[in-house]
Design a protein around this motif. Structure first.
Motif, PDB file in Angstrom:
ATOM      1  N   PRO A 165      -8.594   2.816  -3.801  1.00  0.00           N
ATOM      2  CA  PRO A 165      -8.747   2.879  -2.344  1.00  0.00           C
ATOM      3  C   PRO A 165      -8.717   1.478  -1.746  1.00  0.00           C
ATOM      4  CG  PRO A 165     -10.375   4.263  -3.435  1.00  0.00           C
ATOM      5  CD  PRO A 165      -9.718   3.459  -4.512  1.00  0.00           C
ATOM      6  N   VAL A 166      -7.935   1.303  -0.696  1.00  0.00           N
ATOM      7  CA  VAL A 166      -7.801  -0.017  -0.061  1.00  0.00           C
ATOM      8  C   VAL A 166      -9.154  -0.552   0.367  1.00  0.00           C
ATOM      9  CG1 VAL A 166      -6.849  -1.205   1.959  1.00  0.00           C
ATOM     10  CG2 VAL A 166      -5.425   0.389   0.661  1.00  0.00           C
ATOM     11  N   ALA A 167     -10.018   0.333   0.867  1.00  0.00           N
ATOM     12  CA  ALA A 167     -11.324  -0.105   1.374  1.00  0.00           C
ATOM     13  C   ALA A 167     -12.206  -0.691   0.274  1.00  0.00           C
ATOM     14  CB  ALA A 167     -12.036   1.069   2.037  1.00  0.00           C
ATOM     15  N   ASP A 168     -11.928  -0.365  -0.992  1.00  0.00           N
ATOM     16  CA  ASP A 168     -12.774  -0.823  -2.095  1.00  0.00           C
ATOM     17  C   ASP A 168     -12.259  -2.089  -2.764  1.00  0.00           C
ATOM     18  OD1 ASP A 168     -14.189   1.457  -1.585  1.00  0.00           O
ATOM     19  OD2 ASP A 168     -13.445   2.570  -3.330  1.00  0.00           O
ATOM     20  N   LYS A 216      -1.332  13.947  -5.210  1.00  0.00           N
ATOM     21  CA  LYS A 216      -0.989  13.283  -3.965  1.00  0.00           C
ATOM     22  C   LYS A 216      -0.031  12.116  -4.161  1.00  0.00           C
ATOM     23  CE  LYS A 216      -5.325  14.485  -1.649  1.00  0.00           C
ATOM     24  NZ  LYS A 216      -6.532  13.951  -0.986  1.00  0.00           N
ATOM     25  N   VAL A 276       0.857  -1.182   0.000  1.00  0.00           N
ATOM     26  CA  VAL A 276       0.000   0.000   0.000  1.00  0.00           C
ATOM     27  C   VAL A 276       0.893   1.232   0.000  1.00  0.00           C
ATOM     28  CG1 VAL A 276      -1.935  -1.137   1.129  1.00  0.00           C
ATOM     29  CG2 VAL A 276      -0.180  -0.035   2.523  1.00  0.00           C
ATOM     30  N   ASN A 312       3.776  -0.969   3.898  1.00  0.00           N
ATOM     31  CA  ASN A 312       3.661   0.411   3.427  1.00  0.00           C
ATOM     32  C   ASN A 312       4.867   0.768   2.566  1.00  0.00           C
ATOM     33  OD1 ASN A 312       1.498   0.358   5.158  1.00  0.00           O
ATOM     34  ND2 ASN A 312       1.860   2.399   5.975  1.00  0.00           N
ATOM     35  N   ASP A 363      -0.180   6.427   5.441  1.00  0.00           N
ATOM     36  CA  ASP A 363      -1.557   6.179   5.882  1.00  0.00           C
ATOM     37  C   ASP A 363      -2.104   4.883   5.311  1.00  0.00           C
ATOM     38  OD1 ASP A 363      -1.979   6.837   3.235  1.00  0.00           O
ATOM     39  OD2 ASP A 363      -3.161   8.633   3.638  1.00  0.00           O
ATOM     40  N   GLY A 364      -1.524   4.389   4.218  1.00  0.00           N
ATOM     41  CA  GLY A 364      -1.926   3.102   3.661  1.00  0.00           C
ATOM     42  C   GLY A 364      -3.348   3.054   3.152  1.00  0.00           C
ATOM     43  N   LYS A 365      -3.856   4.168   2.646  1.00  0.00           N
ATOM     44  CA  LYS A 365      -5.253   4.203   2.218  1.00  0.00           C
ATOM     45  C   LYS A 365      -5.447   3.864   0.747  1.00  0.00           C
ATOM     46  CE  LYS A 365      -6.797   7.457   5.765  1.00  0.00           C
ATOM     47  NZ  LYS A 365      -7.428   8.785   6.051  1.00  0.00           N
ATOM     48  N   ARG A 366      -4.339   3.827  -0.017  1.00  0.00           N
ATOM     49  CA  ARG A 366      -4.441   3.466  -1.434  1.00  0.00           C
ATOM     50  C   ARG A 366      -3.479   2.343  -1.753  1.00  0.00           C
ATOM     51  NH1 ARG A 366      -7.703   6.261  -4.807  1.00  0.00           N
ATOM     52  NH2 ARG A 366      -8.492   8.234  -4.027  1.00  0.00           N
TER      53      ARG A 366
END
Length: 337
Positions: A147-150, A336, A118, A214, A122-125
């Protein structure tokens, strides 16, 4: 099981990042794995940093060998049956290595595996879950910047594993024409070329979900001249495709590869970006100068290949949907990543 693992980390004037990486490794894995740190800058400060970790071995490169040559030097010092390649700009948050070793044990037909990467602290993507071969001859990253959540992750076949976090059995290198990385590649495309050669020997390359690592991304390569890096990347791709593709691939894939690059070159010319256009001319010149080396590598690889281009393309060519490119453009335009 971590006692069976050697980890190779290549660094170049990156002590702050290396310190974070080694601290995170020690916090998760203790002293179990053997860690080989190859210092392309031959820095006394880096040597002192590495010596503070009892399971780490410092290896000094006499000259800057790049990522490719540095890893080639590092694997010579590996004594364990499994070898993991890990970037110095990564942070380990949990044991991401044992699942890969177990997967290799359970799947003898697999030669190389990549775990979950990731982006950012923050590891969000997602970084990439490996790459698939593009119909234009490039490599398309799976779940890149999503996005990691998706994202729902599961084991899958990939064309290439990312060198930032990948693993293989050390014995694989004894069977592989050309060994690990082509030393002349320095940086860029060496991991794709490696995995392409693995496929040609009849082994597979897989992505395996693991606890995420990360990846701060491009922390070392961003210090190098951008256009020089890009020229070398294109030249390395040309070298690899010319030497690894069979007759079918050279007639079907290479024309598309060159047509796309020529269009990009024309775009630079039309928009008066002469320095960017020079990137493509430099890549062609580099490839022409290496033509004898390409021919030698080609003879060695083609004599030992056991899978045809048709069969390989059937398994690893991927055509991304429009949504893939729209998401990537949106994220990159945000500035970003």
């Amino acid at each position: 099981m971590l006692d069976d693992l050697s980890i190779v980390i290549v660094t170049w004037n990156g002590d702050a990042l290396l310190s974070q990486c080694l601290e995170s490794l020690k916090g998760v894995c203790g002293n179990a794995p053997q860690v080989i740190v190859v210092d392309n800058a031959a820095s006394p400060e880096t040597e002192r940093l590495v010596s503070a970790f009892s399971n780490c071995k410092y290896v000094k490169a006499e000259t800057n060998l790049g990522f490719a040559g540095g890893n080639n030097l590092g694997v010579l010092h590996c004594t364990r049956p499994y070898v993991a390649l890990l970037n110095n700009d990564t942070i380990v948050t949990a044991d991401s290595f044992t699942p890969l070793m177990q997967y290799l044990d359970e799947h003898p037909q697999v030669g190389v595996v990549q775990g979950t990467l990731v982006l950012g602290r923050d590891g969000k993507r997602m970084d990439t879950c490996g790459g698939m071969l593009s119909p234009l001859g490039g490599c398309t990253s799976i779940h890149w910047l999503e996005p990691v959540a998706d994202v729902h992750l599961e084991p899958r076949i990939i064309f290439s594993a990312k060198g930032a976090f990948s693993m293989f059995r050390r014995s694989l290198l004894d069977e592989l024409p050309g060994g690990l990385f082509h030393g002349g590649f320095f940086n860029n495309y060496e991991d794709i070329d490696f995995c392409h050669r693995v496929w040609l020997t009849g082994k597979e390359v897989h992505f395996v979900p693991t606890p995420p690592i990360n990846h701060l991304q491009n922390a070392t390569i961003s210090k190098l001249p951008r256009r020089g890096v890009r020229s070398r990347e294109i030249a390395n791709a040309m070298f690899s495709l010319h030497s690894l593709l069979g007759t079918y691939g050279r007639w079907t894939l290479l024309p598309k590869f060159y047509a796309y690059r020529f269009l990009m070159f024309l775009r630079c010319v039309i928009t008066f970006r002469g320095k960017d256009a020079k990137v493509y001319l430099d890549a062609v010149r580099m490839t022409w100068r290496r033509r004898k080396e390409i021919a030698a590598v080609r003879r060695e690889v083609q004599a030992k290949r056991v899978i045809s281009d048709r069969e390989l393309f059937r398994r690893v060519i991927f055509r991304p949907p429009l949504s893939y490119w729209m998401n990537a453009a949106k994220v990159w335009l945000s500035g970003k990543f």
